[in-house]
Design an enzyme around this catalytic site. Structure first.
Site, PDB file in Angstrom:
ATOM      1  N   TYR A   1      58.433 -47.405  29.550  1.00  0.00           N
ATOM      2  CA  TYR A   1      57.039 -47.069  29.228  1.00  0.00           C
ATOM      3  C   TYR A   1      56.922 -45.606  28.794  1.00  0.00           C
ATOM      4  O   TYR A   1      56.281 -45.292  27.783  1.00  0.00           O
ATOM      5  CB  TYR A   1      56.174 -47.345  30.448  1.00  0.00           C
ATOM      6  CG  TYR A   1      54.693 -47.181  30.240  1.00  0.00           C
ATOM      7  CD1 TYR A   1      53.948 -48.165  29.597  1.00  0.00           C
ATOM      8  CD2 TYR A   1      54.023 -46.055  30.712  1.00  0.00           C
ATOM      9  CE1 TYR A   1      52.575 -48.026  29.422  1.00  0.00           C
ATOM     10  CE2 TYR A   1      52.655 -45.901  30.540  1.00  0.00           C
ATOM     11  CZ  TYR A   1      51.934 -46.892  29.897  1.00  0.00           C
ATOM     12  OH  TYR A   1      50.571 -46.760  29.731  1.00  0.00           O
TER      13      TYR A   1
ATOM     14  N   SER B   1      49.899 -41.992  26.867  1.00  0.00           N
ATOM     15  CA  SER B   1      49.789 -41.903  28.321  1.00  0.00           C
ATOM     16  C   SER B   1      50.373 -40.584  28.786  1.00  0.00           C
ATOM     17  O   SER B   1      51.288 -40.037  28.150  1.00  0.00           O
ATOM     18  CB  SER B   1      50.550 -43.059  28.982  1.00  0.00           C
ATOM     19  OG  SER B   1      50.668 -42.864  30.383  1.00  0.00           O
TER      20      SER B   1
ATOM     21  N   LYS C   1      55.707 -44.252  25.110  1.00  0.00           N
ATOM     22  CA  LYS C   1      54.512 -43.424  24.982  1.00  0.00           C
ATOM     23  C   LYS C   1      54.848 -42.033  24.458  1.00  0.00           C
ATOM     24  O   LYS C   1      54.045 -41.416  23.745  1.00  0.00           O
ATOM     25  CB  LYS C   1      53.794 -43.344  26.327  1.00  0.00           C
ATOM     26  CG  LYS C   1      53.194 -44.668  26.783  1.00  0.00           C
ATOM     27  CD  LYS C   1      52.178 -45.219  25.788  1.00  0.00           C
ATOM     28  CE  LYS C   1      51.433 -46.431  26.333  1.00  0.00           C
ATOM     29  NZ  LYS C   1      50.415 -46.953  25.379  1.00  0.00           N
TER      30      LYS C   1
END
Length: 249
Positions: A157, A144, A161
């Site tokens: 997150y 991401s 990532k």
């Protein structure tokens, strides 16, 4: 260049989501036989398999908690037994548990790191054994732009990532002599049920920040997966392909 993959097989994790479904459809259109992994969304996974099989492709579903080493290894074992592969692994499964770090719980940190990073380690470790014997394989990790830019409220997150990008480069170096490529794709904001749930003001602010002025589509991520999985992408490894409309540049 061609993305004809007839006769190849692939395991796509998190295939019941919007991006996972688009990836599965793109690979099926290129002739790939598919193992569609899901964790809980049985209905979506079964509907996707029925759609692909009804269009002349070959797909079946398997449920597993791929944060568990035994289940991840079992998933790869079943996929190998069914299709004598897989030739391609797409590590797409992911979750979010957003919140400011000062208030983030241990459980929300662990859940995101386990699903978005640990599962990639477990599935990739399991699939490399048959790939190394075959001296061929494609591993494609869905990261991401949050792993590149960071994003407030997504420390867990973003960390997962970003870790995925380092993992991609390290493993690419390890397995290149065996004819295996390992790459990552870093999507930006992609139109999906997850983004549909955002407030209108948030969506407007996001699109204003994107130089191309719109969110991406799941099929625009899937097209890069198909390319990297094909012979056309055979000389690309250890790379991060950013597909974000210019957001992170």
């Amino acid at each position: 260049m061609t993305t004809d993959l007839k006769g190849k097989s692939a395991l796509v994790t998190g295939a019941s989501g919007a991006i996972g479904g688009a990836i599965a459809r793109a690979l099926a259109a290129a002739g790939v036989r598919l193992v569609l992994h899901y964790n809980a969304n049985t209905v979506a996974a079964d509907e996707l398999a029925a759609e692909i099989n009804g269009s002349g492709g070959e797909a079946f579903t398997l449920a597993a908690d791929i944060t568990d080493a035994n289940q991840a290894a079992g998933l790869v074992k079943e996929a190998t037994a069914r299709w004598d592969g897989p030739d391609i692994l797409v590590n797409n499964a992911g979750i979010t548990r957003d919140g400011l770090l000062a208030r983030m719980s241990d459980a929300d940190w662990d859940a995101v790191l386990d699903t978005n990073l640990k599962s990639v380690f477990l599935c990739t470790r399991a699939v490399l054994r048959p790939m190394m014997r075959a001296r061929h394989g494609r591993v494609i990790n869905i990261s991401s732009v949050s792993g590149i830019m960071g994003n407030a409220g997504q420390a867990n997150y973003s960390a997962a990532k970003a870790g995925l990008l380092g993992f991609t480069r390290a493993v690419a170096r390890e397995v290149a002599p065996r004819g295996i490529t390992v790459n990552a794709i870093a999507p930006g904001f992609i139109d999906s049920p997850m983004t549909d749930a955002l407030p209108e003001a948030t969506i407007s602010a996001v699109t204003d920040a994107i130089p191309l002025g719109r969110m991406g589509r799941p099929d625009e991520i899937a097209a890069w997966v198909a390319f990297l999985a094909s012979d056309a992408g055979a000389y690309v490894t250890g790379q991060t392909i950013v597909v974000d409309g210019g957001l992170a540049m």
